[in-house]
Design an enzyme around this catalytic site. Structure first.
Site, short mmCIF file in Angstrom:
data_model
loop_
_atom_site.label_atom_id
_atom_site.label_comp_id
_atom_site.label_asym_id
_atom_site.label_seq_id
_atom_site.Cartn_x
_atom_site.Cartn_y
_atom_site.Cartn_z
N ASN A 120 0.87 -1.16 0.00
CA ASN A 120 0.00 0.00 0.00
C ASN A 120 0.91 1.22 0.00
O ASN A 120 1.46 1.60 1.04
CB ASN A 120 -0.89 -0.04 1.26
CG ASN A 120 -1.82 1.16 1.34
OD1 ASN A 120 -1.77 2.06 0.50
ND2 ASN A 120 -2.68 1.16 2.35
N ARG B 240 -2.85 -2.18 -3.14
CA ARG B 240 -4.05 -1.38 -2.89
C ARG B 240 -3.98 -0.17 -3.83
O ARG B 240 -3.05 0.62 -3.78
CB ARG B 240 -4.07 -0.89 -1.45
CG ARG B 240 -5.24 0.04 -1.23
CD ARG B 240 -5.16 0.72 0.10
NE ARG B 240 -6.32 1.58 0.24
CZ ARG B 240 -6.28 2.79 0.79
NH1 ARG B 240 -5.15 3.28 1.24
NH2 ARG B 240 -7.37 3.51 0.87
N HIS C 168 -12.88 2.93 0.58
CA HIS C 168 -12.88 1.90 1.63
C HIS C 168 -13.58 0.62 1.15
O HIS C 168 -14.02 -0.20 1.96
CB HIS C 168 -13.66 2.36 2.90
CG HIS C 168 -12.93 3.34 3.76
ND1 HIS C 168 -13.59 4.21 4.59
CD2 HIS C 168 -11.61 3.58 3.92
CE1 HIS C 168 -12.71 4.95 5.24
NE2 HIS C 168 -11.51 4.59 4.85
N LEU D 133 -15.13 3.06 10.78
CA LEU D 133 -14.92 4.30 11.52
C LEU D 133 -13.47 4.39 11.99
O LEU D 133 -13.10 3.83 13.02
CB LEU D 133 -15.87 4.37 12.73
CG LEU D 133 -17.36 4.09 12.45
CD1 LEU D 133 -18.17 4.14 13.74
CD2 LEU D 133 -17.91 5.08 11.44
N GLY D 134 -12.65 5.06 11.22
CA GLY D 134 -11.26 5.28 11.60
C GLY D 134 -10.95 6.75 11.43
O GLY D 134 -11.85 7.59 11.55
N ASN D 135 -9.71 7.06 11.12
CA ASN D 135 -9.37 8.44 10.79
C ASN D 135 -10.20 8.93 9.62
O ASN D 135 -10.75 10.01 9.62
CB ASN D 135 -7.90 8.50 10.41
CG ASN D 135 -7.14 9.34 11.37
OD1 ASN D 135 -7.69 10.29 11.93
ND2 ASN D 135 -5.89 9.00 11.56
N ARG E 49 -11.68 15.61 8.20
CA ARG E 49 -12.58 15.96 7.08
C ARG E 49 -13.97 16.27 7.61
O ARG E 49 -14.47 15.59 8.51
CB ARG E 49 -12.68 14.81 6.09
CG ARG E 49 -11.40 14.48 5.37
CD ARG E 49 -11.66 13.45 4.28
NE ARG E 49 -10.42 12.88 3.80
CZ ARG E 49 -10.13 11.58 3.81
NH1 ARG E 49 -11.02 10.70 4.24
NH2 ARG E 49 -8.98 11.16 3.36
N ASN F 106 -12.69 -0.30 18.60
CA ASN F 106 -12.11 -0.12 19.94
C ASN F 106 -12.90 0.75 20.90
O ASN F 106 -12.52 0.87 22.05
CB ASN F 106 -10.70 0.47 19.81
CG ASN F 106 -9.77 -0.46 19.06
OD1 ASN F 106 -9.65 -1.62 19.42
ND2 ASN F 106 -9.14 0.04 18.01
N GLU G 41 -8.08 -5.40 5.40
CA GLU G 41 -7.99 -5.15 3.96
C GLU G 41 -6.84 -5.93 3.34
O GLU G 41 -6.95 -6.41 2.21
CB GLU G 41 -7.81 -3.64 3.72
CG GLU G 41 -9.06 -2.86 4.05
CD GLU G 41 -8.79 -1.39 4.34
OE1 GLU G 41 -8.39 -1.09 5.49
OE2 GLU G 41 -8.96 -0.56 3.45
P1 ADP Z 1 -6.89 5.03 9.69
O1 ADP Z 1 -8.15 5.47 9.00
O2 ADP Z 1 -5.79 6.04 9.64
O3 ADP Z 1 -6.47 3.61 9.35
P2 ADP Z 1 -7.63 3.88 12.22
O4 ADP Z 1 -8.61 2.91 11.67
O5 ADP Z 1 -6.36 3.34 12.80
O6 ADP Z 1 -7.30 5.03 11.22
O7 ADP Z 1 -8.38 4.70 13.37
C1 ADP Z 1 -7.76 5.74 14.06
C2 ADP Z 1 -8.77 6.30 15.05
O8 ADP Z 1 -9.17 5.26 15.96
C3 ADP Z 1 -8.22 7.44 15.89
O9 ADP Z 1 -9.18 8.48 15.99
C4 ADP Z 1 -8.03 6.78 17.25
O10 ADP Z 1 -8.15 7.69 18.32
C5 ADP Z 1 -9.19 5.82 17.26
N1 ADP Z 1 -9.04 4.82 18.30
C6 ADP Z 1 -8.11 3.85 18.42
N2 ADP Z 1 -8.27 3.18 19.58
C7 ADP Z 1 -9.32 3.75 20.22
C8 ADP Z 1 -9.99 3.54 21.47
N3 ADP Z 1 -9.60 2.58 22.29
N4 ADP Z 1 -11.02 4.34 21.79
C9 ADP Z 1 -11.42 5.30 20.94
N5 ADP Z 1 -10.85 5.57 19.76
C10 ADP Z 1 -9.82 4.80 19.41
#
Ligand code: ADP
Length: 414
Positions: free
Chosen positions: A7, A100, A190, A219-221, A251, A346, A396
């Protein structure tokens, strides 16, 4: 078959070496032999490497471009310093590479072998993904330089899964010629993640593809939702670019487009600058004024009672809730909702806020099961609830490795 999954980003390269084949796919016994990330390519790169399930070791090296980074990774994988005295793999054992690729436009509806023509098509799509496709192409060129023409390379597109979205959901209500002339439409991103979660849900529940009516929440960054009916993506929240939809780390997600011109005029900015502001300084970061990191925001809100940190979290969860409602309408119901991504996997707190007040729709969670679900596959709906709730950590890279194996061997894509 040992497959190198790459990637390639603007100055980074993530990789995994995964062993997979028909039996491994059937028995979910694929093996992750190594993984790592090279960051700050172009200068003194920071390299994090781990073999098997060992802890990552970090080192630095001057790597001027992606070709140097790929060479470095391959050298590490195939040298005795990688494993416990013996190399993780011999060079000849790296039999295929899966990439990717962010944008496959309307051209690519599935993963495909990289040929000269495919490379050209990915290049043509740079117009739609100027921040991603050029780097992805660099990854392809680097793998070719390092492994030669004899090792097949496969492109796995972030957009491909969403090509099944019908016109009424992928067109924007702007003059039709912008779609015809420039391809202005919803592509969605995604896709590999949503597809993996959907596949895994089917496997965990024994649901047939045709019976799948699912909402997946990555739900990530970056964050996106997807409505999956009969196994196909029928709508998704990211659009022409990844800016649309849910509130994300930096965003804005959905907003009234008239705001762009308004802000540009008020602040003396160009539209390009406003676009950058909406991508890089908005979302959780923009609302809180503190950070784009959900974990930090939750802590700030709880420990220090920070009002805007709380507000950012509320905006985030409320937007997810609205998408759930709209996708239930789009699909005339839903069987299950699956959470994934750093936040979805998480954070019981975020999941609880998203699900709160949806009991009228048959969505209610088991509090204890939700609290216990951190980073693992768990079903957490309350007894008697109509809609299943799941945490399904996304993978992925695994799907890219499996697709690569399928394309290379001519097996059917699933
Ligand atoms: P990316 O889209 O960059 O791959 P990730 O899927 O790793 O991102 O998600 C990152 C997000 O997940 C950040 O906002 C981080 O704070 C959040 N995160 C990770 N662990 C936890 C947790 N235990 N509680 C709440 N948010 C979490």
């Amino acid at each position: 078959m040992n497959i190198l999954v790459l990637n390639a980003g603007s100055s980074s390269l993530k990789f995994q070496l995964i062993a997979t084949d028909e039996a491994a796919i059937a028995g979910a016994s694929d093996r992750r032999l190594a993984k790592g990330i090279v960051e700050r390519i172009g200068g003194e790169a920071v390299i994090s490497l781990s073999a098997g399930s060992a802890r990552a070791e970090t080192r630095t090296a001057g790597l001027r471009d992606h070709a140097a980074a790929v060479s470095y990774v391959i050298h590490w994988l195939t040298s005795s310093e990688s494993g416990d005295g013996a190399p993780i793999a011999r060079l000849a054992d790296i039999e295929a590479v899966g990439h990717r690729i962010v944008h496959g436009g309307e051209k690519f509806t599935r993963s495909t072998l990289v040929t000269d023509d495919v490379r050209l098509q990915i290049e043509r799509l740079i117009e739609l993904a100027p921040l991603h496709n050029p780097h992805n192409l660099r990854g392809i060129a680097a793998a070719k330089a390092a492994l030669g023409d004899g090792v097949p390379q496969v492109a796995v597109f972030d957009t491909a899964f969403h090509q099944s979205i019908p016109e009424r959901a992928h067109l924007y209500a702007v003059p039709y010629q912008f779609y015809r002339r420039y391809g202005v439409r919803r592509y969605g991103f995604h896709g590999t993640s949503h597809r993996y979660i959907s596949y895994r849900y089917r496997q965990l529940t024994g649901t047939a593809r045709a019976d799948t009516r699912l909402i997946t929440l990555h739900l990530g960054n970056g964050a996106s939702a997807c409505a999956i009916s009969a196994g196909d993506s029928v709508d998704t929240s990211m659009g022409f670019t990844p800016l649309e939809g849910l509130v994300m780390g930096t965003r804005s997600g959905d907003l009234d487009p008239a705001i762009l011109d308004f802000i540009a005029t008020k602040e003396g900015m160009t539209l390009h600058e406003v676009d950058s502001l909406l991508n890089k300084q908005s979302g959780l970061l923009g609302v809180s004024g503190l950070t784009a990191d959900m974990r930090e925001l939750l802590a700030e809100a709880k420990e220090n009672g920070d009002r805007r940190a709380r507000l950012a979290v509320e905006l985030f969860c409320y937007r997810v809730k609205k998408y759930i409602g709209s996708y239930i309408a789009a699909m005339n119901g839903v069987t299950a909702i699956a959470f994934a991504g750093g936040i979805g996997e998480n954070s019981p707190e975020v999941r609880a806020m998203v699900c709160e007040g949806l009991d009228w729709l048959g969505i209610s969670m088991d509090v204890a099961k939700n609290d216990a679900a951190v980073g693992t596959e768990v079903r957490f709906d309350a007894d008697g609830a109509r809609v299943q709730l799941w945490v399904i950590p996304t993978d992925e890279e695994l799907l890219i490795a499996r697709d690569t194996w399928r394309v290379v061997t001519g097996a059917e894509l699933q």
